[in-house]
Design an enzyme around this catalytic site. Structure first.
Site, PDB file in Angstrom:
ATOM      1  N   ARG A   1       0.710  -0.982  -0.137  1.00  0.00           N
ATOM      2  CA  ARG A   1      -0.267  -0.076   0.687  1.00  0.00           C
ATOM      3  C   ARG A   1       0.663   0.805  -0.178  1.00  0.00           C
ATOM      4  O   ARG A   1       0.418   2.548  -0.596  1.00  0.00           O
ATOM      5  CB  ARG A   1      -1.099  -0.253   1.473  1.00  0.00           C
TER       6      ARG A   1
ATOM      7  N   TYR B   1     -14.684  16.669 -17.009  1.00  0.00           N
ATOM      8  CA  TYR B   1     -15.298  15.924 -16.996  1.00  0.00           C
ATOM      9  C   TYR B   1     -16.550  15.668 -15.683  1.00  0.00           C
ATOM     10  O   TYR B   1     -16.007  16.345 -14.678  1.00  0.00           O
ATOM     11  CB  TYR B   1     -14.124  14.581 -16.287  1.00  0.00           C
TER      12      TYR B   1
ATOM     13  N   ASP C   1      -5.849  18.416 -16.108  1.00  0.00           N
ATOM     14  CA  ASP C   1      -5.932  17.837 -15.952  1.00  0.00           C
ATOM     15  C   ASP C   1      -5.881  16.920 -18.049  1.00  0.00           C
ATOM     16  O   ASP C   1      -6.024  17.453 -18.908  1.00  0.00           O
ATOM     17  CB  ASP C   1      -7.850  16.986 -16.356  1.00  0.00           C
TER      18      ASP C   1
ATOM     19  N   LYS D   1      -7.260   5.505 -20.498  1.00  0.00           N
ATOM     20  CA  LYS D   1      -7.931   5.775 -21.208  1.00  0.00           C
ATOM     21  C   LYS D   1      -6.633   5.584 -22.392  1.00  0.00           C
ATOM     22  O   LYS D   1      -6.406   4.733 -23.018  1.00  0.00           O
ATOM     23  CB  LYS D   1      -7.282   7.834 -21.954  1.00  0.00           C
TER      24      LYS D   1
HETATM   25  C1  LIG Z   1     -12.471   9.055 -18.108  1.00  0.00           C
HETATM   26  C2  LIG Z   1     -11.473  10.364 -17.573  1.00  0.00           C
HETATM   27  C3  LIG Z   1     -11.988  10.814 -15.792  1.00  0.00           C
HETATM   28  C4  LIG Z   1     -11.424  10.004 -14.857  1.00  0.00           C
HETATM   29  O1  LIG Z   1     -10.970   8.501 -15.391  1.00  0.00           O
HETATM   30  P1  LIG Z   1     -11.662   6.865 -14.549  1.00  0.00           P
HETATM   31  O2  LIG Z   1     -10.601   6.522 -14.711  1.00  0.00           O
HETATM   32  O3  LIG Z   1     -12.604   6.692 -15.357  1.00  0.00           O
HETATM   33  O4  LIG Z   1     -11.773   7.384 -12.656  1.00  0.00           O
HETATM   34  C5  LIG Z   1     -10.774  11.895 -16.123  1.00  0.00           C
HETATM   35  N1  LIG Z   1     -10.824  13.005 -16.441  1.00  0.00           N
HETATM   36  C6  LIG Z   1     -11.104  12.797 -17.828  1.00  0.00           C
HETATM   37  C7  LIG Z   1     -10.521  13.591 -19.395  1.00  0.00           C
HETATM   38  C8  LIG Z   1     -11.307  11.718 -18.296  1.00  0.00           C
HETATM   39  O5  LIG Z   1     -11.563  11.262 -20.118  1.00  0.00           O
END
Ligand SMILES: *Cc1c(COP(=O)(O)O)cnc(C)c1O
Length: 409
Positions: A56, A109, A182, A207
């Site tokens: 952890r 998001y 982000d 992604k």
């Molecule tokens: C998918 C996504 C998130 C969230 O991520 P998870 O892995 O689904 O928790 C945050 N920001 C953007 C731009 C995303 O496309």
């Protein structure tokens, strides 16, 4: 300290393949083994081997991935989480306390929106959505709300708006706030926000970094030497943001599994070639859609007519694989996403498979009815790695089938 962009660019692919992947000294494995142990044998009560104690807290496979990603972003430290949202949650907890204020781009998001407006609000953290293209308004809002964080997504989702990271960093810093970007849509191959003055980058590694629809993950990358915003009592001894994140991650337990961290690290090695192809294919498809008479607007920063095109060309080295378009009629948009064969009807993006979705109900349903709701005639595409003519043919026949379906209702 500004980074030498050209040097990083000339070395990106090499770093992506080799960083954190040194061959094993004892066996010569060209890829490091996946470290799955939950605990590590110690040489004495306070004598850890290689600094490892318990999974952890830290794990060699997770750490190797996180530092490789940090190197590609030009950051000083990286942390890998079991989802993008757990990374966001941890970063926001480190940077806020009850009474704090967070300002964010109004088209962030949907999950970020929910986290801020519902979960953090219940914990006493206020937040305000902003139009980030209006720098004066951002400046005023940061001053009046005394925000500790400005949260930005560029290109944004699903309208692919592009905002000026360098200008926002200046405005945030002048107000005493940290700028968080982000970078999920762009990835460090196309855009490195820390070079433009951002303090922290977050990713949904689910992604493009994973890239194959088989991992959920998130990451935080920090610039060097960051402290906490004024008025926040630290948990760690140093009060450095990196130590706060490490403390919080070990305390709350939001850690990426070693098997997933390994897949994500593997994803980094092909990121550059994938992003080149995603971007080139998305460009062709955006141009094709722009030429169709029944498409009202195409949102893709690679198009010369996109309002953020010049800025994107300065700030990014490619325009990415996501685009959206409006067809004027909500029922036609819904019918189109239900009529493709190669494009799969699914949320998410960033993988080898092309996906299509209806944001108003699917990814952005949580914003419906609010000022941040997305247009009801919008379709979003995440362009994968299939052949472009096949994808274009798929879209064209989906339009035909969808019109037929709408007409015969
Ligand atoms: C998918 C996504 C998130 C969230 O991520 P998870 O892995 O689904 O928790 C945050 N920001 C953007 C731009 C995303 O496309």
């Amino acid at each position: 300290m500004p980074l030498d962009t050209e040097l990083l660019d000339s070395r990106f692919r090499t770093l992506a393949v080799h960083e954190g992947s040194e061959p094993s000294r004892s066996t010569g494995d060209i890829v490091p083994p996946i470290h799955i142990a939950s605990t590590h044998v110690q040489d004495g009560v306070e004598a850890l081997r290689g600094g490892y104690e318990y999974r952890r807290v830290s794990n060699p496979t997770r750490d190797a991935f996180a530092s490789a990603l940090a190197a590609l972003e030009g950051g000083a430290s990286g942390f890998a989480f079991p989802s993008g949202l757990s990374a966001e949650d941890t970063l926001l907890r480190a940077l806020t306390r009850p009474g704090s204020h967070v300002s964010f781009g109004r088209d962030v998001y949907g999950g970020t929106f929910r986290l801020l407006r519902r979960v953090l609000r219940a914990e006493g953290v206020a937040s305000t959505p902003l139009d980030l293209k209006d720098l004066r308004a951002v400046e005023d809002e940061l001053a009046s709300s005394r925000s500790t964080v400005l949260w930005v997504e560029t290109p944004s989702n699903p309208l692919l708006e592009v905002v000026d990271i360098a200008a926002l960093a200046e405005v945030a810093h002048a107000a005493g706030a940290l700028l968080v970007v982000d970078n999920t849509f762009a990835t460090p191959y196309l855009q490195r926000p820390l070079e433009f003055g951002a303090d922290a980058v977050i990713h949904s590694t689910t992604k493009y970094i994973g890239g194959h629809s088989d991992v959920i993950g998130g990451a935080i990358v920090l610039a060097e030497g960051l402290g906490l915003p004024a008025g926040i009592d630290p948990w760690s001894e140093t009060g450095l943001l990196a130590d706060e994140i490490a403390f919080l991650q070990a305390t709350v337990g939001a850690v990426e599994s070693p098997r997933d961290a390994h897949l994500l690290h593997r994803g980094l090695k092909t990121l550059a070639v994938r992003m080149e192809r995603h971007s080139a294919s998305a460009q062709e498809i955006a141009e094709h859609l722009e030429g169709r008479e029944d498409v009202l607007e195409v949102h893709y920063p690679g198009l010369a007519g996109h309002p953020g095109h010049d800025l994107a060309a300065r700030q990014m080295r490619g325009f990415g694989g996501v685009l959206s378009f409006r067809v004027g009629d909500p029922s036609l948009a819904r019918a189109i996403v239900e009529s493709t064969g190669v494009f799969a009807l699914a949320v998410s993006l960033g993988a080898v498979e092309s996906l299509i979705e209806y944001p108003a109900v699917m990814t952005h349903g949580s914003k419906s009815g609010s000022e941040e709701a997305v247009p009801a005639d919008l379709v979003r595409l995440a362009v994968g790695l299939e052949d472009v003519p096949v994808l274009i043919e798929d879209l064209d026949s989906a339009f035909a089938r969808a019109k037929e379906a709408v007409r015969s209702r």
